[in-house]
Design a protein around this motif. Structure first.
Motif, PDB file in Angstrom:
ATOM      1  N   UNK A  75      11.811   4.959 -11.878  1.00 24.22           N
ATOM      2  CA  UNK A  75      12.738   6.092 -11.973  1.00 24.22           C
ATOM      3  C   UNK A  75      13.935   5.753 -12.858  1.00 24.22           C
ATOM      4  N   UNK A  76      14.444   4.544 -12.722  1.00 25.17           N
ATOM      5  CA  UNK A  76      15.571   4.126 -13.568  1.00 25.17           C
ATOM      6  C   UNK A  76      15.154   4.113 -15.037  1.00 25.17           C
ATOM      7  N   UNK A  77      13.960   3.624 -15.322  1.00 31.93           N
ATOM      8  CA  UNK A  77      13.491   3.606 -16.710  1.00 31.93           C
ATOM      9  C   UNK A  77      13.385   5.014 -17.285  1.00 31.93           C
ATOM     10  N   UNK A  78      12.859   5.941 -16.502  1.00 36.90           N
ATOM     11  CA  UNK A  78      12.747   7.329 -16.975  1.00 36.90           C
ATOM     12  C   UNK A  78      14.122   7.867 -17.352  1.00 36.90           C
ATOM     13  N   UNK A  79      15.102   7.638 -16.486  1.00 35.75           N
ATOM     14  CA  UNK A  79      16.453   8.135 -16.761  1.00 35.75           C
ATOM     15  C   UNK A  79      17.061   7.451 -17.981  1.00 35.75           C
ATOM     16  N   UNK A  93      28.952   5.414 -17.726  1.00 38.30           N
ATOM     17  CA  UNK A  93      29.108   5.232 -16.281  1.00 38.30           C
ATOM     18  C   UNK A  93      27.819   5.648 -15.563  1.00 38.30           C
ATOM     19  N   UNK A  94      27.243   6.759 -15.973  1.00 40.96           N
ATOM     20  CA  UNK A  94      25.976   7.205 -15.373  1.00 40.96           C
ATOM     21  C   UNK A  94      24.868   6.195 -15.659  1.00 40.96           C
ATOM     22  N   UNK A  95      24.867   5.595 -16.830  1.00 38.17           N
ATOM     23  CA  UNK A  95      23.866   4.568 -17.142  1.00 38.17           C
ATOM     24  C   UNK A  95      23.966   3.411 -16.159  1.00 38.17           C
ATOM     25  N   UNK A 111      24.330  -9.047 -13.002  1.00 42.72           N
ATOM     26  CA  UNK A 111      23.808  -8.557 -14.283  1.00 42.72           C
ATOM     27  C   UNK A 111      24.258  -7.114 -14.531  1.00 42.72           C
ATOM     28  N   UNK A 112      24.374  -6.316 -13.484  1.00 45.99           N
ATOM     29  CA  UNK A 112      24.871  -4.946 -13.647  1.00 45.99           C
ATOM     30  C   UNK A 112      26.345  -4.957 -14.032  1.00 45.99           C
ATOM     31  N   UNK A 113      27.114  -5.847 -13.440  1.00 42.48           N
ATOM     32  CA  UNK A 113      28.536  -5.944 -13.795  1.00 42.48           C
ATOM     33  C   UNK A 113      28.696  -6.378 -15.258  1.00 42.48           C
ATOM     34  N   UNK A 114      27.818  -7.271 -15.723  1.00 42.38           N
ATOM     35  CA  UNK A 114      27.852  -7.664 -17.146  1.00 42.38           C
ATOM     36  C   UNK A 114      27.484  -6.483 -18.036  1.00 42.38           C
ATOM     37  N   UNK A 115      26.490  -5.696 -17.620  1.00 43.15           N
ATOM     38  CA  UNK A 115      26.104  -4.500 -18.373  1.00 43.15           C
ATOM     39  C   UNK A 115      27.282  -3.535 -18.455  1.00 43.15           C
ATOM     40  N   UNK A 116      27.940  -3.304 -17.331  1.00 44.85           N
ATOM     41  CA  UNK A 116      29.102  -2.401 -17.316  1.00 44.85           C
ATOM     42  C   UNK A 116      30.175  -2.898 -18.283  1.00 44.85           C
ATOM     43  N   UNK A 117      30.417  -4.199 -18.296  1.00 50.57           N
ATOM     44  CA  UNK A 117      31.411  -4.762 -19.215  1.00 50.57           C
ATOM     45  C   UNK A 117      30.992  -4.535 -20.662  1.00 50.57           C
ATOM     46  N   UNK A 118      29.711  -4.736 -20.976  1.00 55.82           N
ATOM     47  CA  UNK A 118      29.215  -4.492 -22.343  1.00 55.82           C
ATOM     48  C   UNK A 118      29.381  -3.028 -22.742  1.00 55.82           C
ATOM     49  N   UNK A 119      29.217  -2.148 -21.762  1.00 57.97           N
ATOM     50  CA  UNK A 119      29.341  -0.710 -22.044  1.00 57.97           C
ATOM     51  C   UNK A 119      30.792  -0.229 -21.975  1.00 57.97           C
TER      52      UNK A 119
END
Length: 150
Positions: A75-79, A93-95, A111-119
């Motif tokens: 489901x995450x991949x589809x979104x 933020x939605x990503x 890893x999600x916190x690193x992604x948020x920082x990259x974004x």
């Protein structure tokens, strides 16, 4: 393609590799137990059985069924792929909330916190504060405004 789309494409690709690993594990039917082979049904596999563990699932409760984690990743991949394909700017933020979905109710993973920082996104203190209890199952999948070019 802008940087957010490239980052999300890399995330979706990484999640695809994780999904293949989980599917391979879920299709294993036998495990060695005290020198004998014992039949294991698919429903008995959990996230904790994935070896080596995945950074993406670090915040996922270890007793989460592998089937549930596979569905969450799909489901995450589809979104994510729909966000990449849709016109207009990415809702960063939605990503992050989409990627959090794979934790199956767990907390923020490193890893999600690193992604948020990259974004360039600053997330709330907890997923509940960030999502207000909303589920990705309730969220509309982003739509293309133009027909796809094939």
């Amino acid at each position: 393609m802008d940087d957010a789309r490239l980052i999300l494409l890399a995330v979706a690709s990484s999640l695809g590799r994780l999904q293949v690993r989980m599917l391979r594990l879920s299709n294993r039917q036998f495990v060695a137990s005290q020198g004998r082979l014992a039949r294991v049904s698919r429903s008995q596999w959990t996230v904790a059985d994935l070896s080596p563990p995945s950074e993406w699932l670090e915040a996922t409760p270890p007793r989460t069924s592998l089937g549930g984690a596979i569905a969450a990743v799909a489901l995450a991949q589809v979104h994510l792929l729909a966000m990449i394909e849709a016109e207009g700017p990415i809702d960063r933020r939605q990503a992050c909330r989409v990627v959090w979905h794979i934790s199956c109710g767990g907390g923020w993973s490193p890893i999600l916190l690193r992604l948020a920082a990259h974004l360039g996104v600053s997330l709330a203190g907890s997923p509940l504060e960030e999502t207000h209890g909303a589920s990705l199952y309730q969220a509309a999948i982003p739509q293309r405004l133009k027909p796809p070019v094939v």
